[in-house]
Design an enzyme around this catalytic site. Structure first.
Site, short mmCIF file in Angstrom:
data_model
loop_
_atom_site.label_atom_id
_atom_site.label_comp_id
_atom_site.label_asym_id
_atom_site.label_seq_id
_atom_site.Cartn_x
_atom_site.Cartn_y
_atom_site.Cartn_z
N ASP A 172 0.82 -1.21 0.00
CA ASP A 172 0.00 0.00 0.00
C ASP A 172 0.85 1.26 0.00
O ASP A 172 0.34 2.36 -0.17
CB ASP A 172 -0.96 0.01 1.20
CG ASP A 172 -2.32 -0.53 0.80
OD1 ASP A 172 -2.52 -0.81 -0.39
OD2 ASP A 172 -3.19 -0.66 1.68
N ASP A 205 -10.09 -6.95 10.87
CA ASP A 205 -9.96 -8.40 11.03
C ASP A 205 -11.01 -8.96 11.99
O ASP A 205 -11.73 -9.90 11.67
CB ASP A 205 -8.55 -8.74 11.50
CG ASP A 205 -8.00 -7.73 12.50
OD1 ASP A 205 -8.80 -6.96 13.06
OD2 ASP A 205 -6.79 -7.73 12.74
#
Ligand code: NAG
Ligand code: NAG
Length: 733
Positions: free
Chosen positions: A140, A446
């Site tokens: 990223d 998550d």
């Protein structure tokens, strides 16, 4: 295997000593009830007698009771899992599924490329058929430095993988291996070791030089077409087209290592970024990886690791597969989570970063209730389930037919097709981030995704083998540890607000698991009760107001019993989780610091967000450290160094208790005839204040004694001293 004999691929065992534990917990519960009775019966009438403080403590105790129940739930029925990977090999060696490994990185300055490729190399070297293994690195940071390092790694792997397999070495992260390797007995191995180490050192130097200069060597530009992208169509890390490069194409017969064995596929991905589109942080990266990998290798099983978390056991894939591939017991298993373990924790774990109790106790308890949380690293998923499939009891995966499909086309065609899947606009008006893939909009993407999977009917498994499967880098300064917990506390609290396990999981997960989630989702809320408990008793003590039963009162007993029993148990639990006594003491301190700073700020920020004053941020945990910080870390000296509102709060609280304690001592010395009575009336408050002073000793040292760079910055010292003196003086009257 006999004809009708069935040997399971894994077994599940229950913990011993459940009955004793349950009796013990019940006794504590009785004591808690007595405390409630005491609080309700003896409420003082007047403010001068401490009625406000009394009420605040009562409310804090009610909260603690609820939270205590929640923590009991995850201790009530722990289970332990044992895979049989030999049986797996026997039955499925030729039908093993394809596995895609996702490694996520976000910033080459915070997560150095060398660290990243060590992780990549360790997962490339898994003991698993290479043609069935694909590694994807999502960057990223969109950094040419990371791409360059990965390119170097793809070259180095041609020597590294055969070396690992020939001598069957562990661990297979080169950095970790070279740090600890003993001298081999065998002369050829010795020679080989010297040469491979030299190769590694050379690569390391090239990568580190490039990272330090922020510039890659001129001559490599010609070695791979990928490098030119940064010259041609790249504006900044926030504004660039998708960069997708298949560095090793496992389908290609030329993709072989130095000894002629096939290599795993290796892919670099920097998804498209445009300033006008939200990129959804790590969840967005994971979803892009899910789609891109489906076009390239389409592995049935996905392993997700953070870039700093190398594989410490080349057998982990096989261990995890045992839980997916058992013919009878695997039907409802959605993911297999390994614990988050760390390589660089020190002996007494100053910042409590090893999460020992969570790893060794609580997650086993969650497993007994329906499955642990997904914690974003060291986790094996099934692609379909992560992508959104609902549980259906009639659905059976046929593992044997899964491997036939190989993607057609040249590498370039494959790259072109896959690239479009990582564009900014691909997800518009789709279910990605909602029903498909990882969920968006939460700093702990998550945990919320794991909850969603469990709510779709799947269970999860917690696999905590003797030898750790994955090792990461722990926070090495107090600030980092607190900031990390602030993010966790804040994200978990958001789950509570947006996907409260009680209604979101109503009827789809057990009540036990709903409560289990609260252990983490309510971390932040704990801060309020804890703040009450470490300020009010000490401050009221200054005015001689008693908020607890006297030493001679019968009501003293439940308080004493809880304090002694709870702390003895917590010490025992910590020692069983392989901690040390000093480590336990440190853990108590960090517990206090997290609750009074990280979680408190998490609550404030969440409130601001709910009210619409601020937006979601995502803080990447720091993985580089200065040398002198590291030295202090290794000596277990607490690191402050930079001013931070969290430190100011911690220091104010600590000083407030210190000054209160000093005032008390003065009181005892001056009023010679009354000291017995004071101790008799205020015993528990004195004890609490004393413990708070003791546990803060390292902080006082950092405030007043230390001279090194990690001491408390003087601006914090001044602010905290003034604030605490003012408060203490106010309560002295
Ligand atoms: C990592 O693996 C090595 C074997 O290579 C083992 O000796 C060590 O104990 C493992 N580390 C942890 C923390 O389990
Ligand atoms: C990032 C980091 O701090 N890594 C350190 C972990 O600990 C080892 C030894 O304790 C150091 O060598 C690493 O630099």
């Amino acid at each position: 295997m006999g004809n009708d004999e069935y040997f399971p691929l894994f077994e599940t065992k229950q913990s011993k000593g459940r009955l004793i534990y349950r009796l013990f917990a019940t006794s504590i519960f009785v004591a808690i009830c007595l405390i409630w009775v005491y609080r309700a019966t003896f409420i003082p009438n007047k403010v001068e007698e401490g009625s406000l403080g009394w009420l605040a403590l009562f409310m804090a105790e009610i909260w603690f009771t609820f939270y205590w129940i929640v923590t009991q739930v995850v201790r009530w029925s722990c289970i332990y899992r044992y895979p049989f990977k030999d049986r797996l090999s026997k039955r499925y060696e030729h039908d093993l599924p394809k596995v895609d490994v996702f490694v996520c990185t976000a910033d080459p300055m915070i997560e150095p490329p060398l660290l990243v490729i060590n992780t990549v190399l360790s997962v490339m070297a898994y003991d698993y058929p290479s043609e069935k293994l694909s590694i994807y690195l999502s960057d990223d940071g969109g950094s040419i430095l990371t791409f360059y390092a990965l390119f170097e790694a793809s070259q180095f792997s041609k020597n590294w993988l055969p070396y690992c397999k020939k001598y069957n070495i562990e661990p297979r992260s080169p950095a970790a291996y070279f740090k600890s390797v003993p001298k081999p007995d065998d002369a050829t191995h010795s020679k080989h070791l010297v040469s491979i180490k030299k190769l590694y050192e050379e690569m390391k130097n090239r990568i580190e030089t490039a990272t330090n200069l922020c510039k890659i060597p001129e001559e490599v530009h010609d070695q791979h077409k990928g490098f030119s992208i940064w010259n041609d169509s790249y504006n900044s890390k926030h504004d660039h087209a998708t960069i997708l490069q298949i560095l090793i194409d496992g389908r290609n017969e030329a993709a072989i290592d130095a000894e002629g064995h096939p290599l795993p596929t290796l892919v670099y991905l920097a998804r498209e970024k445009r300033p006008q589109y939200l990129h959804n942080f790590k969840a967005g990266a994971m979803n892009a990886l899910l789609r891109v990998s489906s076009e390239i290798s389409n592995g049935r099983v996905i392993l997700n690791v953070d870039c700093d978390m190398y594989s410490n056991n080349s057998q982990s894939i096989r261990e995890a597969l045992c839980f997916f591939m058992d013919e009878k017991k695997s039907q409802d298993i959605g993911f297999v989570q390994f614990p988050q373990m760390f390589e660089n924790t020190t002996k007494n774990d100053l910042y409590g970063s090893a999460l020992q109790v969570i790893n060794a106790v609580e997650f086993h308890g969650l497993d007994g209730l329906g499955g642990p949380l997904y914690i974003g690293t060291g986790c094996f998923h099934q692609r379909e389930i992560l992508s959104g499939r609902k549980y259906d009891k009639n659905y059976r995966i046929d593992w044997k037919t899964q491997n036939a499909l190989t993607k057609e086309g040249t590498v370039d065609e494959l790259e072109e097709r896959a690239k479009t899947l990582a564009s900014c606009t691909y997800e518009l008006n789709s279910q990605w981030g909602k029903e498909m893939g990882l969920k968006y909009g939460c700093p702990v993407e998550d945990v919320i995704t794991g909850l969603a999977i469990q709510c779709r009917g799947w269970k999860s498994v917690y696999l905590n083998p003797e030898r750790s499967g994955f090792l990461g880098v722990a926070a090495t300064s107090l600030g980092d540890a607190l900031v990390q917990h602030k993010r966790w506390g804040e994200g978990d609290l958001q789950i509570m607000l947006s996907h409260c396990p009680f209604w979101y999981g109503y009827k789809s997960i057990t009540l036990g698991l709903q409560l289990g989630y609260c252990n983490y989702c309510l971390w932040a809320v704990n801060s309020l009760a804890t703040l009450c408990y470490c300020t009010i008793p000490s401050l009221y003590m200054l005015g001689g107001i008693s908020l607890f039963p006297q030493l001679s009162s019968i009501w003293f007993l439940p308080f004493a019993y809880i304090a002694i029993a709870k702390y003895t148990y917590s010490l025992a639990e910590f020692l069983r989780a392989k901690g040390t006594v000093l480590g336990w003491w440190n853990e108590q301190r960090i517990w206090l610091y997290k609750r009074t700073s990280s979680y408190f700020f998490a609550i404030i920020d969440t409130t601001l967000k709910v009210l619409g004053f601020s937006q979601m941020k995502f803080v990447i945990s720091n993985k580089v450290t200065d040398d002198d910080v590291l030295q202090r870390y290794e000596k277990e000296i607490m690191e402050f160094g930079v001013p931070s509102p969290m430190f100011t709060l911690l220091a104010s609280l600590a000083l407030m208790n210190l000054f209160s304690f000093l005032v008390l001592i003065k009181m005892l010395l001056v009023e010679k005839d009354r000291w017995r009575m004071i101790i008799e009336r205020l015993s528990l408050q004195i004890l609490l204040c004393g413990v708070l002073v003791l546990i803060n000793l390292p902080l006082f040292k950092a405030l007043f004694v230390r001279k090194d760079k990690g001491r408390m910055p003087s601006s914090v010292t001044i602010k905290a001293t003034i604030v605490s003196i003012v408060i203490v003086l106010y309560f002295c009257h």
